[in-house]
Design a protein around this motif. Structure first.
Motif, short mmCIF file in Angstrom:
data_model
loop_
_atom_site.label_atom_id
_atom_site.label_comp_id
_atom_site.label_asym_id
_atom_site.label_seq_id
_atom_site.Cartn_x
_atom_site.Cartn_y
_atom_site.Cartn_z
N UNK A 1 -0.74 -56.88 -11.64
CA UNK A 1 0.15 -55.93 -11.00
C UNK A 1 -0.44 -54.52 -10.99
N UNK A 2 0.67 -53.52 -10.94
CA UNK A 2 0.08 -52.01 -10.78
C UNK A 2 0.38 -51.45 -12.03
N UNK A 3 -0.41 -50.96 -12.87
CA UNK A 3 -0.17 -50.35 -14.04
C UNK A 3 -1.19 -49.09 -14.08
N UNK B 1 -5.92 -42.34 -9.37
CA UNK B 1 -6.84 -41.41 -9.29
C UNK B 1 -7.03 -41.29 -7.69
N UNK B 2 -7.72 -40.08 -7.43
CA UNK B 2 -8.11 -39.98 -5.97
C UNK B 2 -9.47 -40.49 -5.43
N UNK C 1 -18.04 -42.12 3.54
CA UNK C 1 -18.32 -40.92 4.28
C UNK C 1 -17.59 -39.84 3.80
N UNK C 2 -16.50 -39.97 2.94
CA UNK C 2 -15.71 -38.74 2.46
C UNK C 2 -14.75 -38.28 3.48
N UNK C 3 -14.28 -39.01 4.45
CA UNK C 3 -13.54 -38.53 5.53
C UNK C 3 -12.16 -38.78 5.08
N UNK C 4 -11.60 -40.27 4.51
CA UNK C 4 -10.42 -40.49 4.12
C UNK C 4 -10.09 -40.61 2.66
N UNK C 5 -9.31 -40.20 2.28
CA UNK C 5 -8.92 -40.02 0.82
C UNK C 5 -7.35 -40.34 0.70
N UNK C 6 -7.19 -41.20 -0.68
CA UNK C 6 -5.72 -41.54 -0.86
C UNK C 6 -5.73 -41.71 -2.58
N UNK C 7 -4.82 -41.68 -3.18
CA UNK C 7 -4.52 -42.06 -4.53
C UNK C 7 -4.03 -43.48 -4.53
N UNK C 8 -4.84 -44.16 -5.70
CA UNK C 8 -4.57 -45.25 -6.03
C UNK C 8 -4.45 -45.35 -7.38
N UNK C 9 -3.77 -46.61 -8.00
CA UNK C 9 -3.82 -46.92 -9.28
C UNK C 9 -5.27 -46.94 -9.85
N UNK C 10 -5.58 -46.43 -11.04
CA UNK C 10 -6.77 -46.64 -11.54
C UNK C 10 -7.46 -48.12 -11.79
N UNK C 11 -6.51 -49.01 -12.04
CA UNK C 11 -6.94 -50.32 -12.07
C UNK C 11 -7.20 -50.96 -10.58
N UNK C 12 -7.14 -50.32 -9.77
CA UNK C 12 -7.40 -50.90 -8.45
C UNK C 12 -8.86 -50.38 -8.14
N UNK C 13 -9.90 -50.88 -9.07
CA UNK C 13 -11.28 -50.15 -8.92
C UNK C 13 -11.97 -51.03 -7.89
N UNK C 14 -11.48 -52.05 -7.32
CA UNK C 14 -12.48 -52.81 -6.72
C UNK C 14 -12.36 -52.11 -5.27
N UNK D 1 4.27 -52.23 -7.14
CA UNK D 1 3.40 -51.98 -6.00
C UNK D 1 3.96 -51.06 -4.87
N UNK D 2 5.27 -51.12 -4.90
CA UNK D 2 6.04 -50.35 -3.78
C UNK D 2 5.91 -48.97 -4.04
N UNK D 3 6.07 -48.60 -5.38
CA UNK D 3 5.62 -47.23 -5.64
C UNK D 3 4.36 -46.86 -5.50
N UNK D 4 3.55 -47.66 -5.33
CA UNK D 4 2.13 -47.54 -5.13
C UNK D 4 2.04 -46.95 -3.46
#
Length: 531
Positions: free
Chosen positions: A371-373, A377-378, A383-396, A516-519
């Motif tokens: 799940x998402x908990x 983190x950004x 290449x540093x072109x694309x950025x987005x916030x994801x849950x910290x535990x989505x670390x893969x 996950x929809x909140x993500x």
């Protein structure tokens, strides 16, 4: 990074109003006041006034003021509270024009002022103009025939004697401390200001000295005290030249390098810059009109990430580059509702939540892949072109680029708790953000969306919604699918182009729970491509 603490008002808690959701990790608070006793400095033998109408050294106390700002402020660690904070200031004209710090007065509901330590005579005041970047404000006291300061006309040099005057720790007793100028001119990048020229000195100052005068032995203004570092015994004052350059504009009611916030850059415990925290907002200011609220965290302005080094430098550089009256794109995070917002200062795009599905759900399926908990983190692609916030535990994460069948090059970022499971099943949530400068030459946004979703019906997915997507940067189309795979997962895709039609961007989120929809909403509020 070890920065001075601002000397802002010594705060007296009056009544807790509310508790807002706080950011995950906060290493900086909005004030750092420690109890401290100050002796009263004595003037050197022979010190006297330098002529003119201003006070001499013996009259410093009579033209120094204590300011109490009463209002509701939002602290990142403690939430909203009504407080009466006290700082210092000084009068610069007989009709009651006075100088202090922006962080002492901006956003206050009311101001009360006492002169020279006389608490029996309460004066009212109003803010005429302010600057969060320079941490300066000019206020107007009711009445006239006030004693006032003049500015030092001679050069300010290293090792010259200086005296810090004011009311530290909110005490109504006037104090002065003596020191010398350690550095006659240095840069002043701090969490709450970005000043080209400040004076470093060792005349001890503490919380409540904010906005008070730094004077020479003739009682002439050398600088405006605004910061101190107890650990290294460093005390900072805004340089006379920096203040004099803008004080007439501020007194005339024109704010300078300002959108009307009382703010401070925040850093996480790991040293990562989080953005610019807004403690309060000046009524009627550009920030107020745009919809910024106390407790907001400004994360990006005009495409520039804010607070990366724990200072106001990026925020103020944007204002210096474009001007405070320009239409400025802004992104912010509002912990009170857990949503990202986008819009403009001084523009036609109001600040609105970036949300398609809403945090409360939709018809998302189950799933067993994690799940998402936790915190967000950004992250960015290789290449540093694309950025987005994801849950910290989505670390893969996979940040490698790719080339599509039409020969278009794409920057790509994919994140999940388990990428192998995300790619091979409907059991595990994850997201992908892809951006291309080539694709628009041979594909429309709708073509890109259709290519991204054409395999979904074969997985049992049903398109529940398709509609226009628009924020202050991107326009395009979103498509929402449910019932995917044996877990009944949901899939959201946005295909869009920036306002200049310079690149295409795709955001795709696989959701296995309402969290996950909140993500997905968070991703839609934070995705960005910088070509």
């Amino acid at each position: 990074m070890n920065t001075p603490s601002r000397l802002g008002a010594t705060t007296k808690r009056r009544r807790a109003l509310a508790t807002v959701a706080t950011l995950p990790v906060l290493a900086v608070s909005l004030s750092a006041c420690m109890p401290f006793g100050l002796g009263t400095a004595t003037p050197p033998a022979g010190a006297a006034g330098g002529g003119g109408g201003g006070v001499d050294f013996d009259g410093v106390q009579s033209a120094t003021i204590q300011i109490e700002a009463i209002g509701t402020f939002v602290d990142p660690a403690e939430g909203a509270f009504e407080a009466a904070g006290r700082g210092s200031g000084f009068i610069i004209s007989p009709d009651g024009i006075a100088v202090t710090n922006n962080h002492v007065v901006v956003g206050a509901g009311t101001l009360e002022v006492w002169r020279g330590g006389d608490t029996t005579d309460t004066l009212n005041a109003k803010v005429l103009g302010s600057s969060e970047c320079l941490d300066l404000a000019v206020i107007d006291l009711n009445g006239d025939d006030y004693p006032y300061f003049e500015w030092r006309k001679k050069d300010i040099t290293t090792a010259q004697d200086v005296y810090a005057a004011g009311f530290p720790l909110g005490d109504p007793t006037f104090t002065m401390t003596r020191g010398i100028v350690s550095k006659a001119e240095t840069a002043g990048e701090t969490p709450w200001a970005s000043i080209d020229s400040v004076i470093e000195h060792d005349a001890r100052i503490r919380g409540g000295n904010s906005g008070g005068p730094l004077v020479d032995p003739d009682g002439r203004i050398v600088g405006v005290n605004y910061a101190g570092n107890d650990q290294h015994d460093t005390n900072l004052a805004i340089h006379r030249d920096e203040a004099m350059e803008v004080v007439e504009q501020l007194a005339a009611g024109e704010s300078v390098l300002s959108l009307g916030i009382n703010a401070q850059a925040l850093m996480g415990e790991d040293g990562t810059g989080l953005g610019i925290w807004v403690a309060s907002v000046a009524a009627g200011s550009a920030a107020d009109k745009a919809g910024v609220e106390p407790g907001d965290l400004l994360t990006r302005m005009q495409g520039v990430t804010l607070g990366t080094q724990g200072t106001m430098s990026e925020y103020c550089d944007v204002l210096r580059t474009h001007g405070q009256d320009a239409a400025l794109d802004v992104e912010l995070y509002r912990p009170a509702d857990g949503l990202y917002y986008r819009g403009q200062f001084n523009g036609e795009a109001p600040i609105e939540a970036v949300t398609v599905l809403g945090q409360d759900g939709g018809n998302s399926g189950g799933g067993s892949g994690g799940g998402t908990t936790g915190d967000f983190v950004n992250v960015s692609d290789d290449s540093g072109i694309v950025t987005v916030d994801v849950p910290a535990d989505w670390s893969d994460i996979d940040g490698s680029p790719f080339t599509d069948e039409a020969g278009n090059s794409w920057a790509r970022l994919v994140a999940s708790t388990d990428l192998d499971s995300y790619f091979s099943s409907w059991n595990t949530p994850g997201l992908a953000v892809m951006a291309s400068q080539d694709a628009l030459s041979n594909m429309s946004v709708d073509d890109i969306l259709n290519d991204t979703t054409n395999a979904l019906p074969g997985a049992g997915c049903t398109e529940d919604a398709r509609d226009a997507f628009e924020d202050s940067y991107y326009t395009g189309t979103f498509s929402y699918w449910t019932g995917c795979g044996d877990t009944g997962a949901s899939y959201l895709v946005v295909a869009a182009t920036d306002m200049n039609q310079s690149h295409a961007i795709v955001v795709a989120v696989q959701a296995n729970s309402d969290a996950d929809l909140a993500v997905a909403d968070r991703a839609l509020g934070s995705f960005f491509a910088s070509f």
